[in-house]
Design an enzyme around this catalytic site. Sequence first.
Site, mmCIF file in Angstrom:
data_model
loop_
_atom_site.group_PDB
_atom_site.id
_atom_site.type_symbol
_atom_site.label_atom_id
_atom_site.label_comp_id
_atom_site.label_asym_id
_atom_site.label_seq_id
_atom_site.Cartn_x
_atom_site.Cartn_y
_atom_site.Cartn_z
ATOM 1 N N SER A 1 45.382 49.332 56.750
ATOM 2 C CA SER A 1 45.080 50.761 56.668
ATOM 3 C C SER A 1 44.259 51.252 57.862
ATOM 4 C CB SER A 1 44.326 51.046 55.368
ATOM 5 O OG SER A 1 43.138 50.257 55.328
ATOM 6 N N TRP B 1 35.818 51.018 63.999
ATOM 7 C CA TRP B 1 34.741 50.566 64.882
ATOM 8 C C TRP B 1 34.975 50.932 66.354
ATOM 9 C CZ3 TRP B 1 32.182 45.192 63.706
ATOM 10 C CH2 TRP B 1 31.860 45.119 62.346
ATOM 11 N N ALA B 2 36.171 51.444 66.664
ATOM 12 C CA ALA B 2 36.496 51.697 68.079
ATOM 13 C C ALA B 2 35.513 52.705 68.655
ATOM 14 C CB ALA B 2 37.923 52.194 68.202
ATOM 15 N N GLN B 3 35.152 52.473 69.897
ATOM 16 C CA GLN B 3 34.134 53.339 70.500
ATOM 17 C C GLN B 3 34.714 54.193 71.621
ATOM 18 O OE1 GLN B 3 30.716 51.032 71.775
ATOM 19 N NE2 GLN B 3 30.053 50.661 69.682
ATOM 20 N N GLY B 4 35.239 53.494 72.663
ATOM 21 C CA GLY B 4 35.561 54.154 73.936
ATOM 22 C C GLY B 4 36.522 55.307 73.822
ATOM 23 N N GLY B 5 37.746 55.063 73.309
ATOM 24 C CA GLY B 5 38.672 56.177 73.189
ATOM 25 C C GLY B 5 40.131 55.791 73.220
ATOM 26 N N GLU C 1 37.303 53.833 81.885
ATOM 27 C CA GLU C 1 36.974 52.473 81.455
ATOM 28 C C GLU C 1 37.609 51.491 82.433
ATOM 29 O OE1 GLU C 1 36.653 51.596 77.104
ATOM 30 O OE2 GLU C 1 37.829 53.407 76.945
ATOM 31 N N ASP D 1 45.499 37.652 59.304
ATOM 32 C CA ASP D 1 46.339 37.389 58.121
ATOM 33 C C ASP D 1 47.819 37.715 58.377
ATOM 34 O OD1 ASP D 1 43.800 37.056 57.133
ATOM 35 O OD2 ASP D 1 43.978 38.487 55.499
ATOM 36 N N HIS E 1 35.327 40.842 75.213
ATOM 37 C CA HIS E 1 34.701 42.073 75.738
ATOM 38 C C HIS E 1 33.417 41.665 76.437
ATOM 39 C CE1 HIS E 1 33.053 46.074 76.061
ATOM 40 N NE2 HIS E 1 34.163 46.575 75.565
ATOM 41 N N ARG F 1 38.647 43.612 82.198
ATOM 42 C CA ARG F 1 37.699 42.933 81.315
ATOM 43 C C ARG F 1 37.598 41.433 81.500
ATOM 44 N NH1 ARG F 1 38.547 45.994 75.682
ATOM 45 N NH2 ARG F 1 37.600 47.852 76.545
ATOM 46 N N HIS G 1 37.177 39.901 71.346
ATOM 47 C CA HIS G 1 37.321 41.333 71.044
ATOM 48 C C HIS G 1 38.730 41.714 70.623
ATOM 49 C CE1 HIS G 1 36.449 45.600 71.413
ATOM 50 N NE2 HIS G 1 37.416 45.758 72.296
ATOM 51 N N GLU H 1 47.462 45.737 66.362
ATOM 52 C CA GLU H 1 46.919 44.533 67.000
ATOM 53 C C GLU H 1 47.601 43.257 66.531
ATOM 54 O OE1 GLU H 1 42.656 44.606 67.398
ATOM 55 O OE2 GLU H 1 42.587 42.506 68.040
ATOM 56 N N ARG I 1 44.627 43.045 77.879
ATOM 57 C CA ARG I 1 44.832 44.455 77.512
ATOM 58 C C ARG I 1 43.901 45.370 78.305
ATOM 59 N NH1 ARG I 1 42.194 48.053 73.672
ATOM 60 N NH2 ARG I 1 40.686 46.384 73.442
HETATM 61 P P1 FAD Z 1 42.812 47.465 61.996
HETATM 62 O O1 FAD Z 1 42.281 48.803 62.291
HETATM 63 O O2 FAD Z 1 41.932 46.308 62.271
HETATM 64 O O3 FAD Z 1 43.209 47.471 60.472
HETATM 65 C C1 FAD Z 1 43.650 46.282 59.855
HETATM 66 C C2 FAD Z 1 43.886 46.603 58.402
HETATM 67 O O4 FAD Z 1 44.584 45.545 57.775
HETATM 68 C C3 FAD Z 1 42.621 46.801 57.595
HETATM 69 O O5 FAD Z 1 42.836 47.889 56.727
HETATM 70 C C4 FAD Z 1 42.511 45.516 56.784
HETATM 71 O O6 FAD Z 1 41.843 45.697 55.549
HETATM 72 C C5 FAD Z 1 43.976 45.237 56.549
HETATM 73 N N1 FAD Z 1 44.303 43.839 56.247
HETATM 74 C C6 FAD Z 1 44.148 42.750 57.030
HETATM 75 N N2 FAD Z 1 44.612 41.651 56.405
HETATM 76 C C7 FAD Z 1 45.070 42.059 55.201
HETATM 77 C C8 FAD Z 1 45.656 41.405 54.097
HETATM 78 N N3 FAD Z 1 45.864 40.088 54.084
HETATM 79 N N4 FAD Z 1 46.007 42.135 53.008
HETATM 80 C C9 FAD Z 1 45.769 43.471 52.969
HETATM 81 N N5 FAD Z 1 45.211 44.142 54.000
HETATM 82 C C10 FAD Z 1 44.876 43.451 55.096
HETATM 83 N N6 FAD Z 1 40.842 50.147 71.075
HETATM 84 C C11 FAD Z 1 41.053 51.283 71.770
HETATM 85 O O7 FAD Z 1 42.192 51.629 72.073
HETATM 86 N N7 FAD Z 1 39.997 52.053 72.122
HETATM 87 C C12 FAD Z 1 38.713 51.739 71.821
HETATM 88 O O8 FAD Z 1 37.794 52.474 72.158
HETATM 89 C C13 FAD Z 1 38.478 50.533 71.110
HETATM 90 N N8 FAD Z 1 37.214 50.161 70.804
HETATM 91 C C14 FAD Z 1 37.025 49.059 70.007
HETATM 92 C C15 FAD Z 1 35.741 48.722 69.597
HETATM 93 C C16 FAD Z 1 35.530 47.665 68.734
HETATM 94 C C17 FAD Z 1 34.136 47.302 68.293
HETATM 95 C C18 FAD Z 1 36.641 46.902 68.290
HETATM 96 C C19 FAD Z 1 36.439 45.750 67.348
HETATM 97 C C20 FAD Z 1 37.913 47.207 68.722
HETATM 98 C C21 FAD Z 1 38.123 48.279 69.583
HETATM 99 N N9 FAD Z 1 39.396 48.624 70.015
HETATM 100 C C22 FAD Z 1 39.594 49.771 70.730
HETATM 101 C C23 FAD Z 1 40.556 47.908 69.532
HETATM 102 C C24 FAD Z 1 41.167 48.709 68.395
HETATM 103 O O9 FAD Z 1 40.148 49.270 67.621
HETATM 104 C C25 FAD Z 1 42.039 47.841 67.501
HETATM 105 O O10 FAD Z 1 42.912 47.077 68.267
HETATM 106 C C26 FAD Z 1 42.852 48.731 66.580
HETATM 107 O O11 FAD Z 1 42.019 49.619 65.883
HETATM 108 C C27 FAD Z 1 43.639 47.881 65.611
HETATM 109 O O12 FAD Z 1 44.237 48.728 64.659
HETATM 110 P P2 FAD Z 1 45.172 48.096 63.560
HETATM 111 O O13 FAD Z 1 45.657 49.225 62.733
HETATM 112 O O14 FAD Z 1 46.141 47.206 64.209
HETATM 113 O O15 FAD Z 1 44.189 47.164 62.712
HETATM 114 C C1 SIN Z 2 35.175 49.920 74.462
HETATM 115 O O1 SIN Z 2 34.839 51.034 74.077
HETATM 116 O O2 SIN Z 2 34.610 49.318 75.363
HETATM 117 C C2 SIN Z 2 36.309 49.254 73.783
HETATM 118 C C3 SIN Z 2 37.545 49.878 74.268
HETATM 119 C C4 SIN Z 2 38.722 49.030 73.918
HETATM 120 O O3 SIN Z 2 38.571 47.904 73.459
HETATM 121 O O4 SIN Z 2 39.836 49.522 74.153
#
Ligand code: FAD
Ligand code: SIN
Length: 533
Positions: A11, A43-47, A117, A217, A238, A285, A346, A370, A381
């Site tokens: 989600s 948790w994403a910060q930058g954008g 960035e 997972d 990171h 990075r 990261h 991801e 990346r």
């Molecule tokens: P997620 O947002 O991680 O969501 C995964 C979902 O899967 C969650 O809802 C979880 O509960 C669910 N899930 C997992 N396993 C199971 C299971 N077995 N059964 C049911 N549900 C499950 N990227 C950028 O482009 N810009 C940024 O600024 C940036 N900043 C970041 C800062 C931080 C601190 C971090 C950690 C990452 C950052 N990234 C950034 C990377 C980016 O946030 C992630 O790559 C992206 O949000 C991943 O999205 P997603 O939907 O793939 O997974």
């Molecule tokens: C960050 O804000 O430094 C994270 C950005 C990213 O992982 O894309």
Amino acid sequence: MATYDVLIIGSGAGGLGAALALPAHLSVAVVSKGLLAQGATNWAQGGIASVLGADDSFDLHVEDTLVAGAGLCHADAVRFVVERAPAVIDRLAAYGIELTEDPAALPNGVHYHLTREGGHSRRRIVHAADATGRAVQLCLQEELARRQNIAALENTLAIDLIIDRHAPGGPRCVGAWLLDRATGRVVPALARSVVLATGGASKVYLHATNPEGATGDGIAMAWRAGCRVANMEFVQFHPTCLYMPGDKPFLITEAMRGEGGQLKLPGTDTRFMVGQHPLAELAPRDIVARAIHHEMTTRGLTHVDLDISHQPAAFIEEHFPTIAAHCRAVGIDITRQPIPVVPAAHYTCGGIVTDLAARSDLAGLYAVGECAFSGLHGANRMASNSLLECLVFADAAAADIVQRFDPAFVPLVPAFDAPPVGNAAPPLEEIVAGWADAIRALMWREAGIVRSVEGMQAAQLELAPIAQAARVATLASRPRADLIEAGNLAAIAEMILRSALLRRESRGGHYVVDFPALDVSAPPADTVISRAA
Ligand code: FAD
Ligand code: SIN
């Protein structure tokens, strides 16, 4: 037993993006193993990277991504994503996201503030101050609440995929076994299409910027289902995670370096990135993380400093309110003091092999975000290309699901299929936590920023009995989330080590002392593995 048109596991931006891109006449379930907002997206910060500036172009964004990816990006995937970025920003705006604006609109009418960035040659990061992910997650959840056709199931953990190996046209994913964490019951959820959007696997490392649930997972489930997985050796570290031993991880966004933040040796004014790369602190990075690792190991440092205090205090507070508040709470005034930082795992650059429609190897199964390997990121990346990738491939998956939709196909649990768990008492929580801790420590030590063949081979030997114990216990015991996650972590660790040992060169995020240079004897190639091969 519930049956949906589309079952989405995850989600974050990938999962909610896909759910919202599907038409209202399809029944959709989004499951999340915790609360909806507990993924990395929040948790994403930058954008979010998007070509909007008057001095920018799709060609430049493509070129920067290819350079950061160190020869392994798939050019078609890069262009596919880059050209769809402005539409992604428009879509988020239509959902009501609040992005930081620039009082001086650009000549082309763009009114967002664009930050910079690492790896980006232009200002092209659209953001919501330093908490972009929170704004993205919130607007997606608010839009979700307006949709009648989407059921959101929280605290529901997907254990494994259900595969009909005798479906017309060949093996097909028809759903997943779900653990209701409140009741402990395991039930099948059936669907005509399944989307994995489970995020990354960085919690396979001792130090990571990620939330607890980033245990890979979805990648592990697809692996067990026989799908190909690619480039797992490319873990992105990171460079700047707050150094605060004992505290939960907290990222210091790369955008701080984009707005002038300087990396220094602790307690000095020595900028060690200057002279190491033309972009200094804004080098890709992998280069910055390795430089910090080098300074820390050769000088015996616990951390390095990130200093933005030369900028006016009002500017710092305006651009980085979340970071300023967090640091203040732990005793650091970033308007006057440097921030102690260390690199941490990261981002998982590899994942489930998908095509431009987000289709995996298995009919009916898609992977987005991801957990997927779309070909966009290559060996490293580029910052802020990830939320973008989530939303672009969420759209692509939804479009393909609609195009292939067959109301006549009725998904069923195949005869003799049973939940992949047992009835025995599960191991004590302390034992399972011990397995996870051991895997994380091992991976940090032997498959971290700097690796060696000998170390990784030794790690494989040390990992094998833990992985076996976790596998056996998962299959034999009543299901428990920590046990399932530990088994998945073990599988991810095995994939990373196996992939890293197959690559006999250093490239992007994979640096191995035995092969410190690029292999130029052959064209760059992905590391593609599967359970069968
Ligand atoms: P997620 O947002 O991680 O969501 C995964 C979902 O899967 C969650 O809802 C979880 O509960 C669910 N899930 C997992 N396993 C199971 C299971 N077995 N059964 C049911 N549900 C499950 N990227 C950028 O482009 N810009 C940024 O600024 C940036 N900043 C970041 C800062 C931080 C601190 C971090 C950690 C990452 C950052 N990234 C950034 C990377 C980016 O946030 C992630 O790559 C992206 O949000 C991943 O999205 P997603 O939907 O793939 O997974
Ligand atoms: C960050 O804000 O430094 C994270 C950005 C990213 O992982 O894309």
